[in-house]
Design a protein around this motif. Structure first.
Motif, PDB file in Angstrom:
ATOM      1  N   THR A 376      50.627  41.180  40.624  1.00 24.52           N
ATOM      2  CA  THR A 376      50.840  40.460  41.883  1.00 24.52           C
ATOM      3  C   THR A 376      49.714  40.820  42.860  1.00 24.52           C
ATOM      4  O   THR A 376      49.491  42.004  43.153  1.00 24.52           O
ATOM      5  CB  THR A 376      52.205  40.842  42.490  1.00 24.52           C
ATOM      6  OG1 THR A 376      53.201  40.677  41.479  1.00 24.52           O
ATOM      7  CG2 THR A 376      52.552  39.972  43.685  1.00 24.52           C
ATOM      8  N   PRO A 377      48.979  39.844  43.287  1.00 26.23           N
ATOM      9  CA  PRO A 377      47.879  40.134  44.205  1.00 26.23           C
ATOM     10  C   PRO A 377      48.401  40.653  45.553  1.00 26.23           C
ATOM     11  O   PRO A 377      49.555  40.381  45.919  1.00 26.23           O
ATOM     12  CB  PRO A 377      47.197  38.771  44.392  1.00 26.23           C
ATOM     13  CG  PRO A 377      47.833  37.851  43.424  1.00 26.23           C
ATOM     14  CD  PRO A 377      49.113  38.427  42.982  1.00 26.23           C
ATOM     15  N   ALA A 378      47.543  41.365  46.261  1.00 26.91           N
ATOM     16  CA  ALA A 378      47.920  41.927  47.567  1.00 26.91           C
ATOM     17  C   ALA A 378      48.479  40.812  48.455  1.00 26.91           C
ATOM     18  O   ALA A 378      47.986  39.683  48.437  1.00 26.91           O
ATOM     19  CB  ALA A 378      46.704  42.560  48.228  1.00 26.91           C
ATOM     20  N   GLY A 379      49.514  41.154  49.229  1.00 26.02           N
ATOM     21  CA  GLY A 379      50.141  40.156  50.101  1.00 26.02           C
ATOM     22  C   GLY A 379      51.358  39.514  49.463  1.00 26.02           C
ATOM     23  O   GLY A 379      52.184  38.896  50.138  1.00 26.02           O
ATOM     24  N   GLY A 380      51.498  39.666  48.147  1.00 21.73           N
ATOM     25  CA  GLY A 380      52.640  39.086  47.436  1.00 21.73           C
ATOM     26  C   GLY A 380      53.897  39.932  47.650  1.00 21.73           C
ATOM     27  O   GLY A 380      53.849  40.981  48.298  1.00 21.73           O
ATOM     28  N   SER A 381      54.980  39.476  47.050  1.00 21.82           N
ATOM     29  CA  SER A 381      56.206  40.258  47.226  1.00 21.82           C
ATOM     30  C   SER A 381      56.923  40.464  45.888  1.00 21.82           C
ATOM     31  O   SER A 381      56.825  39.652  44.971  1.00 21.82           O
ATOM     32  CB  SER A 381      57.129  39.569  48.236  1.00 21.82           C
ATOM     33  OG  SER A 381      57.750  38.476  47.625  1.00 21.82           O
ATOM     34  N   ILE A 382      57.620  41.613  45.841  1.00 25.45           N
ATOM     35  CA  ILE A 382      58.349  41.986  44.625  1.00 25.45           C
ATOM     36  C   ILE A 382      59.786  42.294  45.033  1.00 25.45           C
ATOM     37  O   ILE A 382      60.010  42.931  46.072  1.00 25.45           O
ATOM     38  CB  ILE A 382      57.676  43.207  43.961  1.00 25.45           C
ATOM     39  CG1 ILE A 382      56.317  42.760  43.401  1.00 25.45           C
ATOM     40  CG2 ILE A 382      58.551  43.784  42.855  1.00 25.45           C
ATOM     41  CD1 ILE A 382      55.425  43.864  42.984  1.00 25.45           C
ATOM     42  N   LYS A 383      60.728  41.856  44.195  1.00 28.74           N
ATOM     43  CA  LYS A 383      62.144  42.063  44.522  1.00 28.74           C
ATOM     44  C   LYS A 383      62.825  42.796  43.389  1.00 28.74           C
ATOM     45  O   LYS A 383      62.618  42.459  42.212  1.00 28.74           O
ATOM     46  CB  LYS A 383      62.824  40.702  44.724  1.00 28.74           C
ATOM     47  CG  LYS A 383      63.243  40.440  46.136  1.00 28.74           C
ATOM     48  CD  LYS A 383      64.104  39.215  46.201  1.00 28.74           C
ATOM     49  CE  LYS A 383      64.151  38.780  47.659  1.00 28.74           C
ATOM     50  NZ  LYS A 383      64.585  37.428  47.789  1.00 28.74           N
ATOM     51  N   LEU A 384      63.628  43.784  43.765  1.00 28.14           N
ATOM     52  CA  LEU A 384      64.464  44.468  42.771  1.00 28.14           C
ATOM     53  C   LEU A 384      65.910  44.201  43.151  1.00 28.14           C
ATOM     54  O   LEU A 384      66.344  44.588  44.243  1.00 28.14           O
ATOM     55  CB  LEU A 384      64.156  45.980  42.793  1.00 28.14           C
ATOM     56  CG  LEU A 384      65.052  46.868  41.954  1.00 28.14           C
ATOM     57  CD1 LEU A 384      65.024  46.490  40.482  1.00 28.14           C
ATOM     58  CD2 LEU A 384      64.628  48.351  42.103  1.00 28.14           C
ATOM     59  N   ARG A 385      66.648  43.518  42.277  1.00 29.06           N
ATOM     60  CA  ARG A 385      68.018  43.135  42.625  1.00 29.06           C
ATOM     61  C   ARG A 385      68.996  43.613  41.553  1.00 29.06           C
ATOM     62  O   ARG A 385      68.632  43.720  40.369  1.00 29.06           O
ATOM     63  CB  ARG A 385      68.135  41.604  42.731  1.00 29.06           C
ATOM     64  CG  ARG A 385      67.370  40.992  43.873  1.00 29.06           C
ATOM     65  CD  ARG A 385      67.383  39.480  43.745  1.00 29.06           C
ATOM     66  NE  ARG A 385      68.698  38.940  44.041  1.00 29.06           N
ATOM     67  CZ  ARG A 385      69.269  37.946  43.378  1.00 29.06           C
ATOM     68  NH1 ARG A 385      68.630  37.373  42.380  1.00 29.06           N
ATOM     69  NH2 ARG A 385      70.464  37.506  43.700  1.00 29.06           N
ATOM     70  N   ALA A 386      70.219  43.861  41.997  1.00 24.85           N
ATOM     71  CA  ALA A 386      71.295  44.183  41.046  1.00 24.85           C
ATOM     72  C   ALA A 386      72.514  43.367  41.441  1.00 24.85           C
ATOM     73  O   ALA A 386      72.890  43.356  42.612  1.00 24.85           O
ATOM     74  CB  ALA A 386      71.600  45.674  41.091  1.00 24.85           C
ATOM     75  N   PHE A 387      73.096  42.671  40.509  1.00 27.53           N
ATOM     76  CA  PHE A 387      74.285  41.864  40.810  1.00 27.53           C
ATOM     77  C   PHE A 387      75.129  41.674  39.538  1.00 27.53           C
ATOM     78  O   PHE A 387      74.685  42.017  38.433  1.00 27.53           O
ATOM     79  CB  PHE A 387      73.901  40.499  41.413  1.00 27.53           C
ATOM     80  CG  PHE A 387      72.979  39.694  40.547  1.00 27.53           C
ATOM     81  CD1 PHE A 387      73.459  38.764  39.634  1.00 27.53           C
ATOM     82  CD2 PHE A 387      71.584  39.864  40.649  1.00 27.53           C
ATOM     83  CE1 PHE A 387      72.597  38.030  38.842  1.00 27.53           C
ATOM     84  CE2 PHE A 387      70.730  39.125  39.863  1.00 27.53           C
ATOM     85  CZ  PHE A 387      71.227  38.205  38.954  1.00 27.53           C
ATOM     86  N   VAL A 388      76.334  41.148  39.765  1.00 22.23           N
ATOM     87  CA  VAL A 388      77.247  40.939  38.626  1.00 22.23           C
ATOM     88  C   VAL A 388      77.173  39.475  38.196  1.00 22.23           C
ATOM     89  O   VAL A 388      77.147  38.584  39.036  1.00 22.23           O
ATOM     90  CB  VAL A 388      78.698  41.291  39.017  1.00 22.23           C
ATOM     91  CG1 VAL A 388      79.648  41.070  37.828  1.00 22.23           C
ATOM     92  CG2 VAL A 388      78.801  42.718  39.501  1.00 22.23           C
TER      93      VAL A 388
END
Ligand code: ATP
Ligand code: MG
Length: 489
Positions: A376-388
């Motif tokens: 992911t280039p600088a400025g991008g975003s990363i998400k870590l999610r946990a759900f059922v």
């Protein structure tokens, strides 16, 4: 007990079956011949009685006994080994053949016998043969209102001699035939087993260097062709296994050569002439980086090799999903910031638990986050999610990075596979991360899936069973899961 070779066993079976069949056939033929001889004899004797009946019928009604005797006096000329005697109802002889006079069998008078054919056996002796037997047919006939007993007999010495010769010939012939059957059985079992011998010969020619060779498959659709097909399928599996091991070894050697070459160059430069303190520091830093990369690569290789060999064990424990995700998030928050990436954590299942090996699952999440961070280039975003989702826990890592083209998606979980070889290697990647992640997921009976759009981003999802009653589950499944994990993979 040591088993006999199959060829010999087949021969013995063939011999045994053939012997039984041969013996039964001999006994049955002997009995059939005996019966046939008896039937023919009775038929001939019946014909003779019919002759007598016809002669008596042709006489006038009031013919005297003497005239009748005279009528039959020439009958001896037709004595062809059978004897004949005719009595009238008063016990007077009308005719007695020469032969019967010497035998003197005791036979009943016409009044005392029933009105149907009687077959009796009798014994007699001649000058040369004291123990002879014969068979007699006695019939009561009525001619012009008078009863006659016609008694005709036949010596059984001819049929006895015939049967004896037949039995002797059978006894002499049978061992020869059985011996022939044994040789034939051996030849037949050799012939039947020859395709297997041929398969064995061809299989011996296949070595680790020629695993591409295959055994011939006949179109007979029998056990041998099925065996060839099964062996060919096995060879194909071995071939692909060996090929992947070779590829793996070649790739591993290649991956190790790159950092080693860099270290060597760096050391050669250091040794070639004196340098400033900063230059030494920079060179050693490069050497250190390469050794870190090599160590990581060796760790990954080791884990894959251990898992392939089935010696890696899982240490299952109850993992609180919220704690797990936040712990990983803390570790990666600073790194993401350094890379100028936005990093969000979202946990929608605050009290959920999963059963798993903490270290392995952490490693899996690190692999996914490291990839997301790299791609992911600088400025991008990363998400870590946990759900059922459907009673399962989903751990999701999504990014807004470069994405993966559809044609690469099916292969990215393969060992050493990289979408962009040069770029990935430059960034320190060896292409083992996702292979390991998939392996860890399989060990947890979880699934790891990917969805991606080039230029829009990538999303990895680990779907793992939620544990409602963790303690009971761990008590029940701990050892089973650790053992089964490898077979499942
Ligand atoms: P390693 O993880 O062993 O250091 P690597 O990252 O190159 O090396 P993998 O983690 O197996 O190897 O990834 C395989 C390839 O998949 C990568 O080389 C990269 O091209 C592609 N890939 C993985 N994750 C992403 C992502 N989030 N976005 C875009 N491409 C990705
Ligand atoms: Mg990686």
């Amino acid at each position: 007990m040591k088993q006999l070779p199959i060829r010999l066993r087949l021969t013995l079976w063939y011999f045994a079956v053939f012997s039984c069949a041969g013996i039964v056939l001999c006994v049955v033929s002997w009995f059939l011949l005996q019966q046939s001889l008896k039937t023919v004899a009775l038929y001939e004797m019946g014909e003779r009685i019919d002759d007598v009946h016809n002669i008596l019928n042709a006489q006038p009604q009031n013919i005297t006994l003497d005239s009748l005797r005279e009528q039959f006096s020439g009958y001896n000329a037709r004595d062809d080994g059978k004897w004949l005697q005719i009595l009238d109802q008063n016990g007077n002889w009308l005719f007695r053949s020469e032969r019967i006079k010497s035998i003197q069998p005791t036979l009943p008078l016409p009044q005392t016998i029933r009105d149907r054919d009687t077959i009796t056996k009798f014994a007699y002796a001649t000058r040369h043969h004291p123990e002879r037997s014969g068979i007699a047919l006695i019939r009561t006939i009525t001619v012009h209102g008078r009863l006659y007993s016609v008694q005709t007999g036949l010596s059984q010495s001819t049929s006895a001699a015939l049967l004896e010769t037949f039995a002797r010939d059978l006894v002499l012939l049978t061992p020869g035939l059985l011996f022939l059957a044994a040789i034939l059985g051996y030849w037949m079992s050799r012939k039947a087993l020859s395709p297997i011998a041929e398969l064995a010969l061809r299989a011996r020619q296949i070595s680790d260097k020629s695993l591409n060779l295959r055994l011939p498959v006949s179109d007979t659709n029998d056990e041998v062709s099925h065996l060839s097909e099964t062996l060919n399928q096995m060879l194909a599996r071995i071939d692909s296994g060996v090929r992947s091991i070779r590829e793996f070894t070649a790739n591993a050697a290649h991956e190790l050569r790159t950092p080693l070459a860099l270290i060597r160059t760096e050391v050669e430069v250091i040794l070639s002439f004196p340098r400033s303190k900063d230059e030494y520091r920079e060179s050693y830093a490069n050497v250190q980086q390469e050794t870190i990369r090599m160590t990581r690569l060796i760790d990954d290789l080791l884990m894959l090799a251990r898992t392939d060999a089935g010696v890696e064990t899982l240490h299952l424990e109850a993992i609180n999903v919220t704690q797990f995700v936040h712990q990983i998030g803390r570790k990666w928050g600073a790194l993401m910031q350094q890379s100028l990436l936005e990093f969000d954590i979202e946990v929608l299942c605050t009290t959920a638990y999963i059963a798993g090996d903490l270290i392995s699952l952490q490693r899996l999440m690190h692999i996914l986050l490291e990839n997301a961070c790299r791609c992911t280039p600088a400025g991008g975003s990363i998400k870590l999610r946990a759900f059922v989702e459907n009673e399962n826990i989903v751990l999701e890592v999504s990014d807004t990075g470069i994405g993966i083209a559809a044609e690469h998606l099916p292969r990215i979980f393969e060992r050493f596979y990289r979408v962009d070889q040069a770029r990935s290697r430059q960034l320190g990647g060896s292409g083992l991360g996702l292979a390991l992640a998939k392996l860890i997921a399989a060990h947890h009976r979880a699934t790891l899936t990917v969805a991606s759009d080039v230029g829009a981003g990538t999303r990895f999802r680990l779907t793992i069973e939620q544990q409602k009653n963790v303690d009971a589950y761990l008590q029940e499944n701990c050892s089973v899961l650790s053992e089964k994990a490898y077979t499942a993979f």
